[in-house]
Design an enzyme around this catalytic site. Structure first.
Site, short mmCIF file in Angstrom:
data_model
loop_
_atom_site.label_atom_id
_atom_site.label_comp_id
_atom_site.label_asym_id
_atom_site.label_seq_id
_atom_site.Cartn_x
_atom_site.Cartn_y
_atom_site.Cartn_z
N GLU A 402 15.14 -32.17 -47.06
CA GLU A 402 14.11 -31.20 -46.66
C GLU A 402 14.59 -29.76 -46.72
O GLU A 402 13.87 -28.88 -47.19
CB GLU A 402 13.61 -31.53 -45.24
CG GLU A 402 12.71 -32.74 -45.15
CD GLU A 402 13.46 -34.06 -45.17
OE1 GLU A 402 12.81 -35.13 -45.25
OE2 GLU A 402 14.72 -34.04 -45.09
N HIS A 469 7.99 -40.66 -36.05
CA HIS A 469 6.91 -40.52 -37.02
C HIS A 469 5.59 -40.15 -36.34
O HIS A 469 4.52 -40.35 -36.92
CB HIS A 469 6.71 -41.83 -37.80
CG HIS A 469 7.88 -42.23 -38.64
ND1 HIS A 469 8.99 -42.83 -38.11
CD2 HIS A 469 8.11 -42.11 -39.97
CE1 HIS A 469 9.86 -43.08 -39.07
NE2 HIS A 469 9.37 -42.65 -40.21
#
Length: 663
Positions: A402, A469
């Site tokens: 990322e 998540h």
């Protein structure tokens, strides 16, 4: 140690050798003057590159004028070789207007499109990924250009180094990674930084060509880098170069060099690149002492003249209005209406997909990046079919990195290419936090460069995805000036706001609640259209209480209000958290006198807290009850449905709404 290069065997002609010598002499003389000014208190800090001039000068001399270079603290020779006017550098170091940052940043923490130099941030690593993005833009436009980026041996210990080299290798990006191995990261010697013999050895692990060059020999630097650079233009690929050199002064002047053994200092002093070349030029009769002295006097005169210009410049001043204005690149919203009245019922997920697709069709310089977004179509299938329509040059699967990819997006923007980056889950943004809050957010305020980047953030609980998540972490970013944070709750809003996020040249974090993806439907125009940021949606009108919320909270509130039809609530869907529609909030509170703020995020430090504080400051006299905040529990988000239901604020909202209405 590296073997000595035979100067006499060089194919560089006498004129080039003389030019390289004086190019090195100039930053050396500037540095010597800066050290005097530092002791006089006329500049605040200095990072010395004395003894390393051959690398900066040699590499930059091999670049074409329109090729980017990303230097660091000890690369003054990059700026002088690129012929940046000295008074502008001196003004920069004094924090004055003729510098490059309007007094907002110091030393070499700046960039300039005029000279194709992109400066560092103190976190070092992200600029390696930025170089990837600049090179990717060249590759996208099929330009035969390379990008050179510098780091020190200490910076190679950062994860961003690995990510940037891996990205460049996987995508065959023409990036020249220049590692100045100068012996020490501040006081930490190389033996405590890494445990391989040479940093260049790491190139094999990335499937990357690598070289070791004597960084104190300008002839070797210039000859080998020239050959490598030309080869990279014709055969695009990344190359790792380790320049063996030494830092003759402290990390910065206050650090000193007491930790360096005296014999080591003596050894490298004899390898001074300027003295070595000077000796050769004199022995070969290419230059004389008189010619060198004459040129030295000319450089010193230029330094004095430009210092006088910088010294005489007034101390910088600015208005609060200008300071706030420069946080973002100016963007005047222009409403784009659908060309026809045709509509279709879309799920929330389909509206986002359609907004992205039409944005890609409208902007040919837009690249979409993310894990599994190409052939697979993304884990939520939002980009399914995009690869076939737009091709692999615009729909790019990324490695799992990322930080590196967000930095790459920054580099794309620097080189004129838009990007949308999918963070597979918003939770994973923590691995890319640094470039977002320290590069994308600050870059326009610092040196007038925008970050034309949209970060897609699939978020939220209610789908039993557990602690890694399910987060709604928007509050991490609403705190950071320079970012825009958007959080739609309906398909119509999602499509129009996504279009505007792509149009806006500033960094936008676009939150998409996963539980809404396939559960919410709405009639949506089939054509391209935009919706403005900073405008809340008035979902319901009433006089009993103001309900302020966003995301899944809007649907929770609507459900509760439908079950309690006796409560006439003024329901605001914020949609945009930064910028925030303060006017709509205040007008609603002034009308109802009671307010409840609902968020899915846990309570402390969330956006509800700031909205509550603003209402207290601006609307206190209109309140008929205490402001109520309703949020999820102060725990990580659990997996089990029973525990998740207990965690979420939805159930508590109904009870607290009744209490505040009855207050």
């Amino acid at each position: 140690m590296l073997p000595e290069t035979n100067f006499k065997s060089t194919t560089i002609d006498s004129q080039q050798l003389s030019q390289l010598f004086f190019k090195m002499l100039k930053p050396r003389l500037i540095e010597e003057k800066m050290l005097i000014l530092l002791r006089q208190g006329r500049i605040s800090k200095w990072f010395s590159g004395i003894g390393q001039e051959a690398i900066s000068v040699g590499v930059t001399s091999c670049l074409q004028s329109d090729e980017y270079v990303l230097p660091m603290h000890r690369n003054l020779g990059v700026f002088t070789t690129k012929e940046v006017p000295l008074f502008r550098l001196f003004s920069q170091w004094q924090g004055k207007k003729s510098g490059f940052t309007k007094g907002r940043d110091r030393s070499f923490h700046f960039g300039t499109q005029e000279y194709k130099i992109i400066g560092m941030i103190s976190h070092l690593g992200p600029q390696l990924g930025v170089a990837d993005g600049i090179a990717l833009a060249h590759q996208f436009r099929k330009e035969k250009k390379i990008t050179a980026v510098f780091t020190g041996e200490g910076g190679t210990s950062e994860g961003d180094f690995h990510e940037a080299l891996n990205i460049a290798s996987v995508w065959d990006l023409p990036v020249l990674f220049c590692v100045e191995n100068n012996g020490y990261g501040l006081s930490t010697p190389t033996r405590e930084q890494y445990n391989c013999e040479n940093i260049a050895d790491r190139g094999k692990g990335y499937g990357m060509e690598s070289h070791i060059i004597d960084g104190n020999n300008i002839i070797e630097v210039y000859s080998k880098v020239s050959e490598i650079a030309e080869s990279m233009r014709e055969n695009p690929r990344p190359v790792l170069i380790e320049f063996k050199t030494f830092r003759m002064r402290g990390h910065e002047e206050a650090s000193g060099t007491k930790y360096v053994p005296e014999e080591l200092m003596n050894f490298w002093e004899k390898k001074d690149p300027i003295e070595k070349l000077k000796k050769h030029l004199l022995s070969e009769g290419i230059l004389t002492e008189e010619k060198i002295a004459h040129q030295e006097e000319l450089i010193k005169a230029e330094i004095s003249e430009h210092l006088k210009m910088a010294d005489e410049e007034e101390a910088i001043s600015s208005s609060l209005e200008d300071e706030l204005k420069d946080v973002y690149q100016e963007f005047e919203y222009k409403e784009i209406l659908p060309e026809t009245s045709q509509k279709e019922e879309l799920r929330f997920i389909d509206a986002i997909s359609q907004g992205l697709r039409q944005g890609m069709q409208r902007h040919e310089n837009l690249i979409l990046m993310g894990q599994d977004v190409a052939d697979y179509g993304g884990v939520f299938k939002i980009t399914e079919g995009f690869l076939e329509e737009f091709g692999k040059e615009r729909i790019k699967n990324t490695p799992i990195c990322e930080s590196g990819i967000i930095s790459t997006a920054m580099g794309l923007s620097i080189n004129g290419v838009k990007s949308v980056v999918e963070l597979q889950f918003s939770d994973f943004v923590s691995s890319g936090f640094n470039p977002i809050v320290n590069y994308l957010a600050k870059v326009h305020y610092r040196w007038n460069q925008n970050a034309d980047v949209v970060l897609r953030m699939p978020c939220g609980a209610g789908v039993q995805a557990g602690p890694f998540h399910s987060q709604t972490n928007e509050a991490w970013f609403t705190k950071t000036p320079g970012l825009k944070v958007i959080y739609p709750a309906f398909p119509y809003d999602a499509k129009g706001l996504m279009a505007n996020a792509i149009e806006d040249p500033n960094p936008v974090l676009f939150f998409e609640h996963k539980a809404l993806y396939r559960s919410i439907r709405q009639e949506v125009p089939t054509d391209y259209y935009t919706l403005p940021f900073g405008k809340a949606a008035h979902i319901k009108k009433g006089d009993d209480v103001s309900v302020i919320t966003y995301g899944a909270g809007v649907h929770w509130a609507m459900e509760v209000l439908n079950e309690n039809s006796n409560i006439k609530a003024d329901l605001l869907d914020l949609r945009s958290l930064q910028p925030l529609d303060k006017e709509a909030i205040f007008n609603s509170v002034k009308k109802t006198g009671k307010v409840i703020i609902l968020q899915e995020d846990s309570l402390f430090g969330g956006i509800a807290s700031d909205i509550s504080a603003m209402i207290s400051e601006e609307c206190f006299e209109f309140l008929d009850a205490p402001i109520k905040r309703v949020a999820s529990k102060e725990t990580p988000i659990p997996f089990s449905k029973n525990l998740e239901d207990q965690y979420l604020a939805k159930a508590e909202f109904a009870t607290e709404l009744e209490k505040i209405v009855a207050y």
